[in-house]
Design a protein around this motif. Structure first.
Motif, PDB file in Angstrom:
ATOM      1  N   ASN A 276       0.821  -1.207   0.000  1.00  0.00           N
ATOM      2  CA  ASN A 276       0.000   0.000   0.000  1.00  0.00           C
ATOM      3  C   ASN A 276       0.858   1.261   0.000  1.00  0.00           C
ATOM      4  O   ASN A 276       0.548   2.224  -0.700  1.00  0.00           O
ATOM      5  CB  ASN A 276      -0.961  -0.016   1.190  1.00  0.00           C
TER       6      ASN A 276
ATOM      7  N   SER B 158      -6.433   5.606   3.320  1.00  0.00           N
ATOM      8  CA  SER B 158      -7.804   5.595   3.839  1.00  0.00           C
ATOM      9  C   SER B 158      -8.805   6.167   2.842  1.00  0.00           C
ATOM     10  O   SER B 158      -9.988   5.821   2.884  1.00  0.00           O
ATOM     11  CB  SER B 158      -7.889   6.348   5.164  1.00  0.00           C
TER      12      SER B 158
ATOM     13  N   TYR C 183     -10.782   3.561   0.769  1.00  0.00           N
ATOM     14  CA  TYR C 183     -11.929   2.886   1.374  1.00  0.00           C
ATOM     15  C   TYR C 183     -13.208   3.684   1.166  1.00  0.00           C
ATOM     16  O   TYR C 183     -14.289   3.110   1.110  1.00  0.00           O
ATOM     17  CB  TYR C 183     -11.668   2.636   2.862  1.00  0.00           C
TER      18      TYR C 183
ATOM     19  N   GLN D 143     -14.105   3.466  -2.932  1.00  0.00           N
ATOM     20  CA  GLN D 143     -14.689   2.212  -3.403  1.00  0.00           C
ATOM     21  C   GLN D 143     -16.211   2.239  -3.338  1.00  0.00           C
ATOM     22  O   GLN D 143     -16.877   1.554  -4.112  1.00  0.00           O
ATOM     23  CB  GLN D 143     -14.146   1.022  -2.615  1.00  0.00           C
ATOM     24  N   HIS D 144     -16.769   3.046  -2.442  1.00  0.00           N
ATOM     25  CA  HIS D 144     -18.224   3.132  -2.319  1.00  0.00           C
ATOM     26  C   HIS D 144     -18.826   4.139  -3.296  1.00  0.00           C
ATOM     27  O   HIS D 144     -20.045   4.227  -3.415  1.00  0.00           O
ATOM     28  CB  HIS D 144     -18.618   3.489  -0.887  1.00  0.00           C
TER      29      HIS D 144
ATOM     30  N   LEU E  23     -19.309   2.357   5.653  1.00  0.00           N
ATOM     31  CA  LEU E  23     -17.940   2.245   6.168  1.00  0.00           C
ATOM     32  C   LEU E  23     -17.897   1.754   7.611  1.00  0.00           C
ATOM     33  O   LEU E  23     -16.837   1.364   8.099  1.00  0.00           O
ATOM     34  CB  LEU E  23     -17.225   3.591   6.066  1.00  0.00           C
TER      35      LEU E  23
ATOM     36  N   VAL F 165     -15.023  -7.374   5.724  1.00  0.00           N
ATOM     37  CA  VAL F 165     -14.412  -7.219   4.409  1.00  0.00           C
ATOM     38  C   VAL F 165     -15.479  -7.374   3.322  1.00  0.00           C
ATOM     39  O   VAL F 165     -15.547  -6.583   2.380  1.00  0.00           O
ATOM     40  CB  VAL F 165     -13.274  -8.240   4.195  1.00  0.00           C
TER      41      VAL F 165
ATOM     42  N   LEU G 133     -17.448  -4.434   2.806  1.00  0.00           N
ATOM     43  CA  LEU G 133     -16.608  -3.269   2.492  1.00  0.00           C
ATOM     44  C   LEU G 133     -16.594  -2.266   3.633  1.00  0.00           C
ATOM     45  O   LEU G 133     -16.621  -1.064   3.428  1.00  0.00           O
ATOM     46  CB  LEU G 133     -17.068  -2.599   1.187  1.00  0.00           C
ATOM     47  N   GLN G 134     -16.565  -2.767   4.870  1.00  0.00           N
ATOM     48  CA  GLN G 134     -16.563  -1.904   6.051  1.00  0.00           C
ATOM     49  C   GLN G 134     -15.187  -1.832   6.701  1.00  0.00           C
ATOM     50  O   GLN G 134     -15.078  -1.518   7.870  1.00  0.00           O
ATOM     51  CB  GLN G 134     -17.584  -2.406   7.068  1.00  0.00           C
ATOM     52  N   VAL G 135     -14.164  -2.114   5.950  1.00  0.00           N
ATOM     53  CA  VAL G 135     -12.821  -2.071   6.499  1.00  0.00           C
ATOM     54  C   VAL G 135     -12.249  -0.682   6.271  1.00  0.00           C
ATOM     55  O   VAL G 135     -12.118  -0.243   5.138  1.00  0.00           O
ATOM     56  CB  VAL G 135     -11.928  -3.137   5.837  1.00  0.00           C
ATOM     57  N   VAL G 136     -11.941  -0.018   7.370  1.00  0.00           N
ATOM     58  CA  VAL G 136     -11.396   1.339   7.277  1.00  0.00           C
ATOM     59  C   VAL G 136     -10.192   1.429   8.202  1.00  0.00           C
ATOM     60  O   VAL G 136     -10.321   1.245   9.400  1.00  0.00           O
ATOM     61  CB  VAL G 136     -12.428   2.397   7.697  1.00  0.00           C
TER      62      VAL G 136
END
Length: 151
Positions: free
Chosen positions: A23, A41, A44, A47-48, A63, A142, A145-148
């Motif tokens: 990363n 960050s 993340y 992506q939404h 998120l 994951v 898609l709630q990984v922040v």
């Protein structure tokens, strides 16, 4: 400094270190490509926005963070020119977050760099990491898609 055999490092630590290194390399390359100020960050949040235009509260829910935290991230991305807030098509009082053309380029550049750096890995490595995610209870976040990471 003692010699370290990378194969002696446990899987969770090695996965974290390798992921962080990948990363960092991607963010560095993005900066070199003109995406100054972008942070890991931000990805993340972006992506939404690829396939939807959420309200701030909706983005916070997606998120798994507060509305204030989501708003802060959007404000940063707006200042960098990657996101804009547009009126809702039905209710003009409501504002929705939308990628700008610059934001779409950032997404495309990020995806290309990930392919070029080979961060998608091989199936054996992926199976080990998926197994680790499942066994530690992290898979659900994951998949939603709630990984922040810490901002």
């Amino acid at each position: 400094m003692p010699d370290v055999d990378l194969m002696d490092i446990d899987l969770a630590t090695l996965a974290y270190l390798a992921g962080s290194s990948a990363n960092d390399a991607i963010v560095k390359r993005l900066h070199e490509l003109g995406h100054k100020g972008v942070r890991m960050s931000h990805g993340y949040v972006l992506q939404h926005l690829v396939e939807s235009e959420p309200k701030v509260g909706e983005l916070g829910e997606l998120l798994g963070v507060t509305q204030q935290s989501a708003s802060k991230q959007l404000l940063e991305l707006e200042r960098l020119g990657y996101v804009k807030r547009v009126p809702d098509r039905v209710d003009g009082r409501i504002r929705r977050a939308q990628l700008t053309p610059r934001g779409q380029r950032l997404v495309e550049d990020s995806r290309r760099l990930r392919r070029e750096l080979g961060v998608h890995g091989n199936d054996e490595v992926k199976r080990a990491l998926v197994g680790l995610l499942v066994s530690t209870g992290g898979a659900e976040k994951v998949l939603k898609l709630q990984v922040v990471p810490d901002a």
